[in-house]
Write a protein that holds these residues in place. Structure first.
Motif, PDB file in Angstrom:
ATOM      1  N   UNK A 133      24.147 -14.605 -46.005  1.00 40.29           N
ATOM      2  CA  UNK A 133      23.426 -15.866 -46.202  1.00 40.29           C
ATOM      3  C   UNK A 133      24.312 -16.987 -46.764  1.00 40.29           C
ATOM      4  N   UNK A 134      25.075 -16.753 -47.847  1.00 38.35           N
ATOM      5  CA  UNK A 134      25.928 -17.846 -48.354  1.00 38.35           C
ATOM      6  C   UNK A 134      26.996 -18.282 -47.366  1.00 38.35           C
ATOM      7  N   UNK A 135      27.610 -17.324 -46.655  1.00 36.64           N
ATOM      8  CA  UNK A 135      28.683 -17.687 -45.737  1.00 36.64           C
ATOM      9  C   UNK A 135      28.172 -18.509 -44.558  1.00 36.64           C
ATOM     10  N   UNK A 136      27.065 -18.077 -43.942  1.00 38.48           N
ATOM     11  CA  UNK A 136      26.551 -18.807 -42.778  1.00 38.48           C
ATOM     12  C   UNK A 136      26.062 -20.194 -43.196  1.00 38.48           C
ATOM     13  N   UNK A 137      25.525 -20.305 -44.421  1.00 39.14           N
ATOM     14  CA  UNK A 137      25.061 -21.601 -44.920  1.00 39.14           C
ATOM     15  C   UNK A 137      26.231 -22.523 -45.245  1.00 39.14           C
ATOM     16  N   UNK A 138      27.273 -21.975 -45.858  1.00 39.01           N
ATOM     17  CA  UNK A 138      28.457 -22.771 -46.175  1.00 39.01           C
ATOM     18  C   UNK A 138      29.109 -23.314 -44.907  1.00 39.01           C
ATOM     19  N   UNK A 139      29.240 -22.459 -43.906  1.00 39.31           N
ATOM     20  CA  UNK A 139      29.841 -22.908 -42.646  1.00 39.31           C
ATOM     21  C   UNK A 139      29.021 -24.043 -42.036  1.00 39.31           C
ATOM     22  N   UNK A 140      27.725 -23.857 -41.981  1.00 39.77           N
ATOM     23  CA  UNK A 140      26.878 -24.878 -41.388  1.00 39.77           C
ATOM     24  C   UNK A 140      26.866 -26.178 -42.176  1.00 39.77           C
ATOM     25  N   UNK A 141      26.874 -26.088 -43.504  1.00 39.45           N
ATOM     26  CA  UNK A 141      26.745 -27.284 -44.348  1.00 39.45           C
ATOM     27  C   UNK A 141      28.053 -28.052 -44.485  1.00 39.45           C
ATOM     28  N   UNK A 142      29.185 -27.349 -44.486  1.00 35.65           N
ATOM     29  CA  UNK A 142      30.446 -28.009 -44.802  1.00 35.65           C
ATOM     30  C   UNK A 142      31.480 -27.927 -43.689  1.00 35.65           C
ATOM     31  N   UNK A 143      31.059 -27.632 -42.490  1.00 35.56           N
ATOM     32  CA  UNK A 143      31.981 -27.639 -41.359  1.00 35.56           C
ATOM     33  C   UNK A 143      32.654 -29.003 -41.240  1.00 35.56           C
ATOM     34  N   UNK A 144      33.964 -29.001 -41.096  1.00 39.86           N
ATOM     35  CA  UNK A 144      34.713 -30.261 -41.013  1.00 39.86           C
ATOM     36  C   UNK A 144      34.401 -31.038 -39.732  1.00 39.86           C
ATOM     37  N   UNK A 145      33.939 -30.356 -38.720  1.00 40.70           N
ATOM     38  CA  UNK A 145      33.616 -31.028 -37.457  1.00 40.70           C
ATOM     39  C   UNK A 145      32.114 -31.220 -37.268  1.00 40.70           C
ATOM     40  N   UNK A 146      31.312 -30.792 -38.253  1.00 41.84           N
ATOM     41  CA  UNK A 146      29.849 -30.925 -38.129  1.00 41.84           C
ATOM     42  C   UNK A 146      29.294 -30.053 -37.030  1.00 41.84           C
ATOM     43  N   UNK A 147      29.763 -28.802 -36.968  1.00 37.74           N
ATOM     44  CA  UNK A 147      29.403 -27.911 -35.865  1.00 37.74           C
ATOM     45  C   UNK A 147      27.911 -27.629 -35.816  1.00 37.74           C
ATOM     46  N   UNK A 148      27.253 -27.582 -36.965  1.00 35.57           N
ATOM     47  CA  UNK A 148      25.815 -27.296 -36.981  1.00 35.57           C
ATOM     48  C   UNK A 148      25.014 -28.438 -36.372  1.00 35.57           C
ATOM     49  N   UNK A 149      25.461 -29.686 -36.575  1.00 36.06           N
ATOM     50  CA  UNK A 149      24.763 -30.834 -36.006  1.00 36.06           C
ATOM     51  C   UNK A 149      25.012 -30.959 -34.507  1.00 36.06           C
ATOM     52  N   UNK A 150      26.212 -30.622 -34.071  1.00 35.44           N
ATOM     53  CA  UNK A 150      26.555 -30.801 -32.662  1.00 35.44           C
ATOM     54  C   UNK A 150      26.166 -29.619 -31.786  1.00 35.44           C
ATOM     55  N   UNK A 151      26.119 -28.423 -32.362  1.00 33.97           N
ATOM     56  CA  UNK A 151      25.781 -27.224 -31.589  1.00 33.97           C
ATOM     57  C   UNK A 151      24.810 -26.337 -32.385  1.00 33.97           C
ATOM     58  N   UNK A 152      23.656 -26.886 -32.761  1.00 36.74           N
ATOM     59  CA  UNK A 152      22.740 -26.129 -33.628  1.00 36.74           C
ATOM     60  C   UNK A 152      22.174 -24.874 -32.977  1.00 36.74           C
TER      61      UNK A 152
END
Length: 387
Positions: free
Chosen positions: A267-286
């Motif tokens: 849970x912490x790792x997947x959330x950290x990646x999504x929240x702090x991705x330098x390229x905004x990967x969660x917003x662009x490829x949710x």
């Protein structure tokens, strides 16, 4: 010896006894009578596992079609009305088939540990598809939530599911949440209303003391309260009560929490990646990101269910998390540009194939051990000696 299950683990299924408790008035007085009626429409020569599998497949079908029309959850107004009607039907039938599969197994005298594992293993994955269905209706932006909020909603729903099975790992009893059937029926109704009136039916504000709240925000808060303030504490309470009364498995503390170690890492790792991705990967490829989360969660949970049902020691680590451990710091500390997209899609594809391989091999190994067919009620020829 099979590819995933050793002899001792397989032998552990011999002493397993299914135990569950469903005290929901809605389930007992509405859903079960309906399922008992619907079961009469199902031929007796259809295997219970077939019902389970077909019910599960309806959910990714909806997911794929919705992905085609609204890949990033930002264009749900462009989704044709017939898609919402199809989703309502798929959701309704998936819930119904999941409700009658156990009844069909008892009706055909084919109940087995394999059927329960097959059912709960697929539920571990379908839980995430149900969550993503909420995102499709509300979307992102003015009326919906940000992608990180959607990920937090997904985490909350997944958390409730795994705590229910952790509860069973320690108590031996699966306490069925009151909200489960209500939520799925509500999801079907939400699809139906969206078909009748469009996504605009959910696009209005509620004002309280001068503050503006969207419907999506209020439902998000309700979900957090339902999961974190009600369902999870009840699971913990039931485990503690079983230890106090001596009715649980009475495991040492370190062993009782062992099944949660992979999820506490996940849970912490997947959330950290999504929240702090330098390229905004969660917003662009949710959608792909959520799919990766759903696969990793299903892998962790299914393995815990296998250990719980076989009475064997839970795994403290899931090897599919290794790429997550490696990629999260890389993608949050450095801008790897387009390579992050390649990482996400490659990791998702690899994890999906690995989980499917684990699932189909595990089912086959148990079926061979029990000398039963997975998708047929026909008897196999008797074996002289089992594993």
């Amino acid at each position: 010896m099979g590819r995933y299950l050793d002899k001792d683990l397989l032998r552990g299924f011999d002493s397993y006894k299914y135990s569950s408790l469903d005290t929901s008035p809605f389930s007992n007085y509405v859903m079960h009578p309906f399922w008992n009626w619907f079961l009469k429409l199902v031929p007796k020569n259809i295997a219970a596992n077939t019902l389970t599998f077909v019910g599960f497949l309806l959910l990714p079908v909806s997911f794929i079609i919705l992905s085609y029309y609204d890949y990033d959850f930002s264009k749900n107004s462009n989704i044709p009305r017939w898609v919402w009607l199809m989703c309502a039907f798929n959701n309704f039938m998936s819930h119904t088939l999941d409700g009658i599969d156990g009844k069909q197994a008892r009706r055909t005298n084919t109940s087995s540990v394999l059927g329960e594992l097959f059912d709960h293993g697929l539920d571990a994955w379908s839980t995430s598809f149900f969550a993503m269905a909420i995102f499709d209706i509300f979307g992102r932006g003015e009326w919906g939530a940000s992608s990180i909020h959607l990920l937090m909603v997904l985490n909350a729903i997944q958390c409730t599911f795994i705590f229910s099975h952790w509860e069973k790992y320690n108590t031996g009893v699966l306490y069925l949440p009151w909200a489960y059937d209500l939520a799925l029926v509500g999801m079907t109704l939400a699809y139906a209303l969206t078909y009748l009136f469009g996504v605009e039916v959910w696009q209005y504000d509620i004002y309280y003391e001068g503050q503006r709240y969207t419907v999506g925000f209020l439902l998000e808060c309700l979900l957090y309260i339902s999961n974190y303030a009600m369902s999870v504490p009840v699971c913990i309470f039931n485990v503690l009560l079983s230890y106090k009364n001596g009715t649980g498995k009475m495991l040492p503390f370190t062993e009782s929490i062992r099944p949660l170690i992979p999820i506490v890492l996940f849970f912490p790792l997947i959330t950290l990646w999504g929240a702090y991705s330098q390229t905004g990967i969660l917003e662009s490829h949710p959608r792909c990101f959520f799919l990766l989360s759903s696969v990793l969660f299903a892998s962790i949970t299914t393995r815990m269910i296998v250990n719980q049902m076989s009475g064997t020691r839970a795994q403290a680590f899931n090897w599919l998390l290794i790429p997550l451990i490696i990629f999260t710091p890389i993608c949050t500390l450095y801008n790897v540009d387009v390579y992050e997209v390649y990482i996400l899609y490659t990791y998702t594809g690899f994890a999906t194939l690995a989980h499917i391989d684990y699932g189909q091999c595990t089912v086959k190994e148990i079926a061979d051990y029990l000398n039963i067919n997975v998708f047929s009620i026909a008897k196999r020829p008797a074996k002289d000696k089992r594993i």
